[in-house]
Design an enzyme around this catalytic site. Structure first.
Site, PDB file in Angstrom:
ATOM      1  N   ARG A  57     -60.374 -64.795  18.605  1.00 44.84           N
ATOM      2  CA  ARG A  57     -60.389 -65.773  19.704  1.00 44.84           C
ATOM      3  C   ARG A  57     -60.565 -65.129  21.068  1.00 44.84           C
ATOM      4  O   ARG A  57     -60.823 -65.822  22.060  1.00 44.84           O
ATOM      5  CB  ARG A  57     -59.119 -66.638  19.646  1.00 44.84           C
ATOM      6  N   GLU A  66     -46.498 -61.534  15.467  1.00 41.30           N
ATOM      7  CA  GLU A  66     -45.484 -62.592  15.473  1.00 41.30           C
ATOM      8  C   GLU A  66     -45.175 -63.024  14.036  1.00 41.30           C
ATOM      9  O   GLU A  66     -44.052 -63.319  13.691  1.00 41.30           O
ATOM     10  CB  GLU A  66     -46.010 -63.779  16.295  1.00 41.30           C
TER      11      GLU A  66
HETATM   12  C1  PRP Z   1     -53.473 -64.361  17.562  1.00 39.82           C
HETATM   13  C2  PRP Z   1     -53.913 -64.560  18.989  1.00 39.82           C
HETATM   14  C3  PRP Z   1     -53.743 -63.183  19.583  1.00 39.82           C
HETATM   15  C4  PRP Z   1     -52.521 -62.649  18.866  1.00 39.82           C
HETATM   16  C5  PRP Z   1     -51.292 -62.813  19.716  1.00 39.82           C
HETATM   17  O1  PRP Z   1     -54.566 -63.828  16.834  1.00 39.82           O
HETATM   18  O2  PRP Z   1     -55.277 -64.990  19.035  1.00 39.82           O
HETATM   19  O3  PRP Z   1     -54.845 -62.363  19.279  1.00 39.82           O
HETATM   20  O4  PRP Z   1     -52.399 -63.430  17.645  1.00 39.82           O
HETATM   21  O5  PRP Z   1     -50.134 -62.361  19.046  1.00 39.82           O
HETATM   22  P1  PRP Z   1     -49.273 -61.117  19.488  1.00 39.82           P
HETATM   23  O6  PRP Z   1     -49.190 -61.084  20.990  1.00 39.82           O
HETATM   24  O7  PRP Z   1     -47.946 -61.388  18.862  1.00 39.82           O
HETATM   25  O8  PRP Z   1     -49.918 -59.895  18.942  1.00 39.82           O
HETATM   26  P2  PRP Z   1     -54.656 -63.715  15.263  1.00 39.82           P
HETATM   27  O9  PRP Z   1     -54.256 -62.344  14.862  1.00 39.82           O
HETATM   28  O10 PRP Z   1     -53.889 -64.850  14.652  1.00 39.82           O
HETATM   29  O11 PRP Z   1     -56.177 -63.807  14.912  1.00 39.82           O
HETATM   30  P3  PRP Z   1     -57.429 -64.663  15.428  1.00 39.82           P
HETATM   31  O12 PRP Z   1     -57.572 -64.503  16.906  1.00 39.82           O
HETATM   32  O13 PRP Z   1     -58.572 -64.039  14.693  1.00 39.82           O
HETATM   33  O14 PRP Z   1     -57.212 -66.090  15.027  1.00 39.82           O
HETATM   34 MG    MG Z   2     -56.340 -63.363  18.100  1.00 38.41          MG
END
Ligand code: PRP
Ligand code: MG
Length: 176
Positions: A61, A98
């Site tokens: 994202r 998280e």
């Molecule tokens: C989510 C979000 C951030 C991260 C934040 O991504 O988009 O990148 O988690 O969490 P943190 O501060 O606890 O590290 P995710 O890993 O779910 O993947 P995506 O962006 O591909 O959906």
């Molecule tokens: Mg992410």
């Protein structure tokens, strides 16, 4: 910045992907032409005088705004990806999230010492993802590193922005 426009277009999904997580869904921000433009304009405003040469977008994202803003700043885009997706030699960092554990990697020739780097992701929660990305980027010894998020979950994770290093300036557009 038109904060109301962004708040009106941000969707929240309770108990996703696991119970207790109130998921901030940026896909509804990206879907709205007006919100997408507003985020782009705000990020350009924040970084237009910083001399940014590369925006490092974090999969997945973080990719969306990275290219939109890079074209306006005259910067290049570097992909910080999940393992096994980049075709050439990489360096990696693992981190606690998280909800779970993950690894990210970046091409070994993605950044050089003359770069001024803006790291971007959609959301700051524990900061594990961005800490790993900062640690990766620092290995290239760029001139300066900035860090930006659309959303910062400041109430739940008040110290997250402090773990990237004192020399890294952090901004976020929306704080909850
Ligand atoms: C989510 C979000 C951030 C991260 C934040 O991504 O988009 O990148 O988690 O969490 P943190 O501060 O606890 O590290 P995710 O890993 O779910 O993947 P995506 O962006 O591909 O959906
Ligand atoms: Mg992410």
């Amino acid at each position: 910045m038109n904060k109301k426009l962004l708040l009106d277009n941000l969707r929240c999904i309770p108990d996703w992907p696991i119970k207790g997580v109130n998921f901030r869904d940026v896909t509804t921000l990206f879907k709205s032409p007006e919100a997408l433009q507003e985020i782009t304009d705000e990020m350009v405003d924040l970084y237009k005088d910083k001399g940014v040469t590369k925006i490092v977008g974090i999969e997945s994202r973080g990719f969306v705004m990275s290219s939109a803003v890079a074209t306006r700043l005259g910067a290049g885009v570097v992909l910080c990806r999940k393992p096994g997706k980049l075709p050439c030699e990489t360096i990696q960092e693992s981190y606690a999230k998280e909800y779970g554990v993950d690894t990210i990697e970046i091409h070994k020739d993605a950044i050089n010492e003359n770069d001024i780097v803006l790291l971007h992701d959609d959301l700051l929660a524990t900061g594990g993802t961005m800490k790993a990305a900062c640690d990766l980027v620092k290995k290239f010894h760029p001139k300066k590193v900035y860090c930006n998020f659309i959303i910062e979950l400041h109430s739940e994770f008040p110290d997250s922005r402090n773990q990237f290093g004192k020399d890294i300036e952090v901004t976020s557009l929306l704080q909850f």
